[in-house]
Scaffold this motif. Structure first.
Motif, PDB file in Angstrom:
ATOM      1  N   VAL A 177       5.348  29.673 -10.145  1.00 10.75           N
ATOM      2  CA  VAL A 177       6.686  30.117  -9.755  1.00 10.75           C
ATOM      3  C   VAL A 177       7.526  30.478 -10.969  1.00 10.75           C
ATOM      4  N   ALA A 178       7.221  29.875 -12.107  1.00 11.58           N
ATOM      5  CA  ALA A 178       8.003  30.075 -13.325  1.00 11.58           C
ATOM      6  C   ALA A 178       8.013  31.550 -13.710  1.00 11.58           C
ATOM      7  N   VAL A 179       9.196  32.014 -14.088  1.00 13.81           N
ATOM      8  CA  VAL A 179       9.376  33.403 -14.497  1.00 13.81           C
ATOM      9  C   VAL A 179       9.921  33.409 -15.915  1.00 13.81           C
ATOM     10  N   SER A 180       9.266  34.182 -16.779  1.00 11.97           N
ATOM     11  CA  SER A 180       9.763  34.310 -18.146  1.00 11.97           C
ATOM     12  C   SER A 180      10.976  35.235 -18.155  1.00 11.97           C
ATOM     13  N   ASP A 181      11.701  35.217 -19.247  1.00 11.45           N
ATOM     14  CA  ASP A 181      12.858  36.106 -19.366  1.00 11.45           C
ATOM     15  C   ASP A 181      12.431  37.566 -19.323  1.00 11.45           C
ATOM     16  N   VAL A 182      11.267  37.879 -19.901  1.00 13.08           N
ATOM     17  CA  VAL A 182      10.748  39.256 -19.879  1.00 13.08           C
ATOM     18  C   VAL A 182      10.420  39.650 -18.439  1.00 13.08           C
ATOM     19  N   ASP A 183       9.728  38.758 -17.724  1.00 11.54           N
ATOM     20  CA  ASP A 183       9.406  39.035 -16.321  1.00 11.54           C
ATOM     21  C   ASP A 183      10.673  39.184 -15.491  1.00 11.54           C
TER      22      ASP A 183
ATOM     23  N   LEU B 234      13.617  30.255 -16.789  1.00  4.49           N
ATOM     24  CA  LEU B 234      12.850  29.065 -16.411  1.00  4.49           C
ATOM     25  C   LEU B 234      13.735  27.823 -16.381  1.00  4.49           C
ATOM     26  N   ALA B 235      14.678  27.717 -17.297  1.00  4.77           N
ATOM     27  CA  ALA B 235      15.600  26.570 -17.281  1.00  4.77           C
ATOM     28  C   ALA B 235      16.432  26.569 -16.006  1.00  4.77           C
ATOM     29  N   VAL B 236      16.909  27.732 -15.600  1.00  3.91           N
ATOM     30  CA  VAL B 236      17.690  27.836 -14.362  1.00  3.91           C
ATOM     31  C   VAL B 236      16.812  27.503 -13.163  1.00  3.91           C
ATOM     32  N   GLN B 237      15.595  28.036 -13.151  1.00  2.00           N
ATOM     33  CA  GLN B 237      14.676  27.709 -12.060  1.00  2.00           C
ATOM     34  C   GLN B 237      14.425  26.199 -12.008  1.00  2.00           C
ATOM     35  N   THR B 238      14.272  25.597 -13.178  1.00  4.49           N
ATOM     36  CA  THR B 238      14.018  24.158 -13.244  1.00  4.49           C
ATOM     37  C   THR B 238      15.191  23.367 -12.697  1.00  4.49           C
ATOM     38  N   LEU B 239      16.395  23.746 -13.084  1.00  4.81           N
ATOM     39  CA  LEU B 239      17.584  23.050 -12.579  1.00  4.81           C
ATOM     40  C   LEU B 239      17.678  23.187 -11.065  1.00  4.81           C
TER      41      LEU B 239
ATOM     42  N   ASP C 173      17.199  38.214  -9.893  1.00  3.80           N
ATOM     43  CA  ASP C 173      18.367  38.845 -10.474  1.00  3.80           C
ATOM     44  C   ASP C 173      19.497  37.831 -10.636  1.00  3.80           C
ATOM     45  N   THR C 174      19.725  37.033  -9.613  1.00  2.82           N
ATOM     46  CA  THR C 174      20.765  36.012  -9.666  1.00  2.82           C
ATOM     47  C   THR C 174      20.437  34.959 -10.720  1.00  2.82           C
ATOM     48  N   GLN C 175      19.176  34.560 -10.775  1.00  2.00           N
ATOM     49  CA  GLN C 175      18.769  33.565 -11.762  1.00  2.00           C
ATOM     50  C   GLN C 175      18.912  34.098 -13.180  1.00  2.00           C
TER      51      GLN C 175
ATOM     52  N   ALA D  73      21.219  32.502 -15.962  1.00  2.36           N
ATOM     53  CA  ALA D  73      20.629  32.110 -17.252  1.00  2.36           C
ATOM     54  C   ALA D  73      21.447  32.680 -18.401  1.00  2.36           C
ATOM     55  N   SER D  74      21.885  33.901 -18.248  1.00  6.22           N
ATOM     56  CA  SER D  74      22.711  34.528 -19.283  1.00  6.22           C
ATOM     57  C   SER D  74      24.041  33.792 -19.427  1.00  6.22           C
ATOM     58  N   THR D  75      24.640  33.425 -18.310  1.00 10.55           N
ATOM     59  CA  THR D  75      25.907  32.680 -18.326  1.00 10.55           C
ATOM     60  C   THR D  75      25.742  31.337 -19.026  1.00 10.55           C
TER      61      THR D  75
END
Length: 170
Positions: free
Chosen positions: A133-139, A15-20, A1-3, A7-9
């Motif tokens: 670990v990667a989560v799509s935006d849909v997931d 996935l980009a936020v997870q990567t960072l 939820d936080t990620q 990501a929206s911000t």
């Protein structure tokens, strides 16, 4: 939820936020510092895309990059492209830090991550994918919905408990 909210911000994928965040963790850098750096970068890139002058545009020209092209990329790839350009220039630590400051990245520990080139960022993304670990935006949206449902379920259970307590109280 936080990620997903972050990501929206950032106008990027989860996935980009997870990567960072993963890149920060691997480099022993505070994830908040890296996120803050990307937010500062994005603000300066947006300003550079609207105007023809200023320190960010000067830095981008020196690196051979375009604000508009960078803004079209996911947040992790934006940072990776800048890291690649810095690495290819072979600049000193002080010169790299100066260019990054002009782009809105002022955190010293983030400067160290970026100076190594974009490969570490891309490797972190691939590692998240490989590890599952990667989560799509849909997931991520489904996870947010699930979290909301669990919150509601918790409230229902609390309500039932309160009703039992009231019914059983002397």
């Amino acid at each position: 939820d936080t990620q997903a909210k972050l990501a929206s911000t950032l106008g990027s994928s989860v996935l980009a936020v997870q990567t960072l965040q993963h890149t920060a963790k691997l480099a022993s850098v505070d994830a908040g510092a890296l996120t803050s750096a990307v937010q500062g970068l994005d603000e300066n890139l947006a300003r550079a895309a609207r105007t023809a002058g200023g320190p960010a545009n000067d830095a981008l020209r020196r690196l051979g990059l375009s604000a508009r092209e960078l803004l079209a990329l996911d947040a992790d790839e934006r940072l990776a492209r800048i890291a690649d350009a810095l690495h290819q220039q072979g600049l000193s630590a002080a010169s790299s830090a100066s260019l990054l400051r002009d782009l809105g990245i002022r955190q010293a520990e983030v400067t160290a991550v970026v100076r190594g080139g974009g490969q570490a960022i891309r490797a972190a993304r691939q590692e998240l994918i490989d590890l599952g670990v990667a989560v799509s935006d849909v997931d991520a949206a489904h996870i947010q919905q699930f979290g909301s449902q669990m919150t509601r379920l918790g409230s229902v259970i609390e309500g039932v408990g309160n009703q039992f307590a009231v019914a059983l109280a002397p």
